[in-house]
Write a protein that holds these residues in place. Sequence first.
Motif, PDB file in Angstrom:
ATOM      1  N   GLY A 227       0.829  -1.205   0.000  1.00 33.18           N
ATOM      2  CA  GLY A 227       0.000   0.000   0.000  1.00 33.18           C
ATOM      3  C   GLY A 227       0.861   1.251   0.000  1.00 33.18           C
ATOM      4  N   PHE A 228       1.929   1.218   0.791  1.00 36.17           N
ATOM      5  CA  PHE A 228       2.828   2.366   0.804  1.00 36.17           C
ATOM      6  C   PHE A 228       3.565   2.493  -0.524  1.00 36.17           C
ATOM      7  CE2 PHE A 228       6.630   4.794   1.982  1.00 36.17           C
ATOM      8  CZ  PHE A 228       6.005   5.883   2.589  1.00 36.17           C
ATOM      9  N   LEU A 229       3.814   1.370  -1.187  1.00 34.51           N
ATOM     10  CA  LEU A 229       4.430   1.417  -2.512  1.00 34.51           C
ATOM     11  C   LEU A 229       3.496   2.124  -3.498  1.00 34.51           C
ATOM     12  CD1 LEU A 229       6.948   0.558  -4.103  1.00 34.51           C
ATOM     13  CD2 LEU A 229       5.774  -1.562  -4.687  1.00 34.51           C
ATOM     14  N   CYS A 230       2.209   1.798  -3.461  1.00 30.58           N
ATOM     15  CA  CYS A 230       1.242   2.495  -4.319  1.00 30.58           C
ATOM     16  C   CYS A 230       1.233   3.990  -4.017  1.00 30.58           C
ATOM     17  CB  CYS A 230      -0.160   1.922  -4.101  1.00 30.58           C
ATOM     18  SG  CYS A 230      -0.450   0.306  -4.835  1.00 30.58           S
ATOM     19  N   LEU A 231       1.203   4.328  -2.732  1.00 31.15           N
ATOM     20  CA  LEU A 231       1.231   5.738  -2.337  1.00 31.15           C
ATOM     21  C   LEU A 231       2.499   6.413  -2.857  1.00 31.15           C
ATOM     22  CD1 LEU A 231       0.031   8.108  -0.744  1.00 31.15           C
ATOM     23  CD2 LEU A 231       1.200   7.216   1.292  1.00 31.15           C
ATOM     24  N   SER A 232       3.624   5.693  -2.791  1.00 30.40           N
ATOM     25  CA  SER A 232       4.884   6.232  -3.302  1.00 30.40           C
ATOM     26  C   SER A 232       4.778   6.555  -4.784  1.00 30.40           C
ATOM     27  CB  SER A 232       6.015   5.219  -3.078  1.00 30.40           C
ATOM     28  OG  SER A 232       6.177   4.918  -1.718  1.00 30.40           O
ATOM     29  N   GLY A 233       4.143   5.652  -5.538  1.00 31.33           N
ATOM     30  CA  GLY A 233       3.963   5.882  -6.965  1.00 31.33           C
ATOM     31  C   GLY A 233       3.142   7.125  -7.242  1.00 31.33           C
ATOM     32  N   PHE A 234       2.082   7.328  -6.474  1.00 34.07           N
ATOM     33  CA  PHE A 234       1.249   8.522  -6.655  1.00 34.07           C
ATOM     34  C   PHE A 234       2.033   9.796  -6.303  1.00 34.07           C
ATOM     35  CE2 PHE A 234      -2.377   5.493  -6.258  1.00 34.07           C
ATOM     36  CZ  PHE A 234      -2.999   5.811  -7.455  1.00 34.07           C
ATOM     37  N   VAL A 235       2.875   9.712  -5.260  1.00 37.85           N
ATOM     38  CA  VAL A 235       3.704  10.863  -4.890  1.00 37.85           C
ATOM     39  C   VAL A 235       4.672  11.209  -6.019  1.00 37.85           C
ATOM     40  CG1 VAL A 235       5.523  11.662  -3.318  1.00 37.85           C
ATOM     41  CG2 VAL A 235       3.512  10.493  -2.405  1.00 37.85           C
ATOM     42  N   LEU A 236       5.288  10.190  -6.610  1.00 36.57           N
ATOM     43  CA  LEU A 236       6.210  10.412  -7.718  1.00 36.57           C
ATOM     44  C   LEU A 236       5.484  11.052  -8.908  1.00 36.57           C
ATOM     45  CD1 LEU A 236       8.299   7.106  -7.638  1.00 36.57           C
ATOM     46  CD2 LEU A 236       9.032   9.356  -6.879  1.00 36.57           C
ATOM     47  N   CYS A 237       4.300  10.531  -9.215  1.00 36.06           N
ATOM     48  CA  CYS A 237       3.515  11.093 -10.335  1.00 36.06           C
ATOM     49  C   CYS A 237       3.124  12.539 -10.056  1.00 36.06           C
ATOM     50  CB  CYS A 237       2.269  10.257 -10.576  1.00 36.06           C
ATOM     51  SG  CYS A 237       2.586   8.627 -11.305  1.00 36.06           S
ATOM     52  N   ALA A 238       2.689  12.818  -8.828  1.00 37.92           N
ATOM     53  CA  ALA A 238       2.285  14.182  -8.466  1.00 37.92           C
ATOM     54  C   ALA A 238       3.472  15.128  -8.556  1.00 37.92           C
ATOM     55  CB  ALA A 238       1.708  14.187  -7.042  1.00 37.92           C
ATOM     56  N   ARG A 239       4.617  14.658  -8.105  1.00 34.76           N
ATOM     57  CA  ARG A 239       5.819  15.498  -8.206  1.00 34.76           C
ATOM     58  C   ARG A 239       6.189  15.787  -9.647  1.00 34.76           C
ATOM     59  NH1 ARG A 239      11.569  13.861  -5.388  1.00 34.76           N
ATOM     60  NH2 ARG A 239      12.875  15.427  -6.400  1.00 34.76           N
ATOM     61  N   ALA A 240       6.054  14.758 -10.506  1.00 33.83           N
ATOM     62  CA  ALA A 240       6.360  14.945 -11.928  1.00 33.83           C
ATOM     63  C   ALA A 240       5.387  15.910 -12.586  1.00 33.83           C
ATOM     64  CB  ALA A 240       6.323  13.588 -12.637  1.00 33.83           C
ATOM     65  N   LEU A 241       4.099  15.752 -12.304  1.00 31.91           N
ATOM     66  CA  LEU A 241       3.080  16.620 -12.914  1.00 31.91           C
ATOM     67  C   LEU A 241       3.240  18.067 -12.457  1.00 31.91           C
ATOM     68  CD1 LEU A 241       0.010  14.236 -12.675  1.00 31.91           C
ATOM     69  CD2 LEU A 241       1.185  14.952 -14.757  1.00 31.91           C
ATOM     70  N   ARG A 242       3.620  18.247 -11.178  1.00 29.66           N
ATOM     71  CA  ARG A 242       3.840  19.611 -10.681  1.00 29.66           C
ATOM     72  C   ARG A 242       4.985  20.273 -11.452  1.00 29.66           C
ATOM     73  NH1 ARG A 242       5.725  20.587  -4.555  1.00 29.66           N
ATOM     74  NH2 ARG A 242       7.641  19.777  -5.451  1.00 29.66           N
TER      75      ARG A 242
END
Length: 246
Positions: A227-242
């Motif tokens: 679950g934390f791995l999934c959250l990590s992926g979303f954080v990476l995507c959000a950082r990239a989109l920003r």
Amino acid sequence: MDISLYSVAVIFAGYFVLGTAGFGSALIIVPLLAWHWPLAFVVPLVLLIDVPAAVLHTGLNFKQVMWRELPPLLPSVVVGALAGIGLIRWTQGEWLLLILGGYVIFIGWKGLSGAATAVRVSSSGLHFAGFAMGLVETMFGTAGPVVMSWLSQRVADPFLIRATMPMTIIGLSSIALGMVGATGGLAEVALWTALASLMPFALLGVGLGHWVSKRISAAVLRPFIYGFLCLSGFVLCARALRGLYS
């Protein structure tokens, strides 16, 4: 740089997660401290703290560490780190981070759904994984999800994954630190002052997280890690989109 209660809390929280799950400290710390300090200061600081924190975690879980997993990756990690140093001069790598985030979410989802099992990985897959680890660690200081994605395909037991992750962080962070140091990124006195002030809270977080992990079952630890791995992926995507749309 002034050490505030905010920075202490972020460091403690990040390394508590590392002590519990075996990875994820940089994913929490880098974005949160980047609101407080420049990213060029935060990434070397986290790399410097990562090494002793990961050494402590490895020592606490010495008998469960899968020592054979790291050495075959090292040549490719070095090549990836060199590529990361070169790419930093040309691009911030938002598209790379977005693709990486999507891949990490996919691996996490597979683990949560029970579809993740240990498999034999080809030599080309091994070299690609090592290259990606070195590249991402040098550029972003957050290669933990890449390592976790790799180990989840190599090892089925969540406790063995948790124990082995920090051992790989020691190698990755040391290589990335060497690259950063060669370019003068470790020369700032404030960096070492912050390191001395924050290190005790990082080690305390690792110790407490380790204590918690020893009191939960594999049935609890596995979904927590994935679950934390999934959250990590979303954080990476959000950082990239920003980065892409700012």
